[in-house]
Scaffold this active site. Structure first.
Site, PDB file in Angstrom:
ATOM      1  CG  ASP A   1      20.929  -4.057  21.316  1.00  0.00           C
ATOM      2  OD1 ASP A   1      19.752  -3.836  21.627  1.00  0.00           O
ATOM      3  OD2 ASP A   1      21.761  -4.571  22.094  1.00  0.00           O
TER       4      ASP A   1
ATOM      5  N   GLY B   1      18.306  -8.163  26.066  1.00  0.00           N
ATOM      6  CA  GLY B   1      17.520  -8.045  24.840  1.00  0.00           C
ATOM      7  C   GLY B   1      16.074  -8.476  25.002  1.00  0.00           C
TER       8      GLY B   1
ATOM      9  CG  ASP C   1      21.545  -3.510  27.857  1.00  0.00           C
ATOM     10  OD1 ASP C   1      22.655  -3.172  28.312  1.00  0.00           O
ATOM     11  OD2 ASP C   1      20.901  -4.481  28.297  1.00  0.00           O
TER      12      ASP C   1
ATOM     13  CE  LYS D   1       6.994  -0.717  26.115  1.00  0.00           C
ATOM     14  NZ  LYS D   1       6.082  -1.535  26.883  1.00  0.00           N
ATOM     15  CG  ASN D   2      13.366   3.591  30.296  1.00  0.00           C
ATOM     16  OD1 ASN D   2      12.595   4.468  30.666  1.00  0.00           O
ATOM     17  ND2 ASN D   2      13.314   2.358  30.776  1.00  0.00           N
TER      18      ASN D   2
HETATM   19  P1  B16 Z   1      13.135  -1.173  29.370  1.00  0.00           P
HETATM   20  P2  B16 Z   1      18.251  -3.595  24.216  1.00  0.00           P
HETATM   21  C1  B16 Z   1      16.893  -4.268  26.421  1.00  0.00           C
HETATM   22  O1  B16 Z   1      17.693  -3.376  25.719  1.00  0.00           O
HETATM   23  C2  B16 Z   1      17.659  -4.817  27.608  1.00  0.00           C
HETATM   24  O2  B16 Z   1      18.739  -5.626  27.168  1.00  0.00           O
HETATM   25  C3  B16 Z   1      16.731  -5.664  28.456  1.00  0.00           C
HETATM   26  O3  B16 Z   1      17.436  -6.144  29.577  1.00  0.00           O
HETATM   27  C4  B16 Z   1      15.537  -4.804  28.894  1.00  0.00           C
HETATM   28  O4  B16 Z   1      14.617  -5.565  29.661  1.00  0.00           O
HETATM   29  C5  B16 Z   1      14.850  -4.257  27.650  1.00  0.00           C
HETATM   30  O5  B16 Z   1      15.777  -3.501  26.896  1.00  0.00           O
HETATM   31  C6  B16 Z   1      13.664  -3.370  27.992  1.00  0.00           C
HETATM   32  O6  B16 Z   1      14.105  -2.198  28.616  1.00  0.00           O
HETATM   33  O7  B16 Z   1      12.687  -1.819  30.634  1.00  0.00           O
HETATM   34  O8  B16 Z   1      13.994   0.049  29.559  1.00  0.00           O
HETATM   35  O9  B16 Z   1      11.962  -0.897  28.442  1.00  0.00           O
HETATM   36  O10 B16 Z   1      19.366  -4.591  24.323  1.00  0.00           O
HETATM   37  O11 B16 Z   1      17.107  -4.054  23.311  1.00  0.00           O
HETATM   38  O12 B16 Z   1      18.734  -2.214  23.871  1.00  0.00           O
HETATM   39 MG    MG Z   2      21.461  -5.538  23.826  1.00  0.00          MG
END
Ligand code: B16
Ligand code: MG
Length: 213
Positions: free
Chosen positions: A8, A45, A10, A118-119
């Protein structure tokens, strides 16, 4: 025999939750809702759109926003979040992660990424880790977000391995549930999983192989 590890992002590779929190709080405040850090924990997540829906439900105003409003608001939140990402540096890689990735690569273990962000590619690029990862699952291509298993299944496929040849590492309850839903072995960072470790510094291939094999 472990042949691959699925990360994962974040909360495992870097802590972007604090940046998501700033951007979500500002966005929520702009529509008259306040959130605190405890509420932010429940967004870990969870995909961007689902996070906003949770915020609107928390504020009791879900029915006031159309799908188009949601798109405008999530874009606004993402614009601020992407600006905040540019301040990340290598120093923001969580403790022990670089060593653990090196250990995996030295042992020819494949590395996949199962982030719903998506980042994700941009974040890995900023952290200088993009070339260390063999496959980044594209969350736009999977039907259901965590806690559904789709992103983990796609990540295992992307590194060319079967589910029973890999294990995944997560910091969120939704992520551990996603792995359980496809019978993938799970390591939880500060969260209950098949193997629970308290911090990323506790990650070592030897320890994990001993547990799983
Ligand atoms: P984005 P992970 C998740 O990351 C984050 O924990 C969650 O808070 C966020 O909304 C989600 O990614 C989407 O991120 O807005 O950048 O597309 O834990 O799956 O790495
Ligand atoms: Mg995470």
């Amino acid at each position: 025999m472990i042949k691959g590890v699925i990360f994962d992002l974040d909360g495992v590779i870097t802590d972007t939750a604090k940046l998501h929190y700033i951007a979500w709080k500002n966005l929520a405040n702009s529509i008259g809702i306040d959130i605190d850090e405890e509420f932010n924990e429940s967004l870990k997540g969870i995909s961007r759109t689902d996070s906003l829906i949770r915020i609107l439900e928390y504020g009791g105003v879900r029915d006031k926003y159309s799908d188009q409003d949601i798109k405008i608001l999530t874009d606004k939140k993402n614009d601020e979040y992407v600006k905040l990402l540019e301040d990340l540096t290598k120093e923001d890689i969580l403790p022990g992660i670089e060593n653990f990735i090196k250990e995996l690569r030295d042992n020819n273990i494949k590395i996949g990424l199962a982030s719903v962000s998506k980042n994700a590619s941009r974040i890995l690029e900023i952290l200088g880790l993009l070339d260390q990862v063999d496959f980044i699952a594209d969350p736009a291509k999977v039907e259901k977000s965590k806690p559904a298993p789709d992103i983990f299944i796609e990540s295992a496929r992307g590194i060319g391995l079967a589910i029973d040849q890999v294990f995944g590492i997560e910091d969120s309850q939704a992520g551990v549930e996603a792995m359980r839903a496809c019978n993938m072995r799970s390591v939880g960072i500060g969260v209950d999983a098949d193997l629970r470790l308290e911090t990323t510094q506790d990650l070592s291939l030897e320890k994990i192989a001993l547990y799983f094999e």
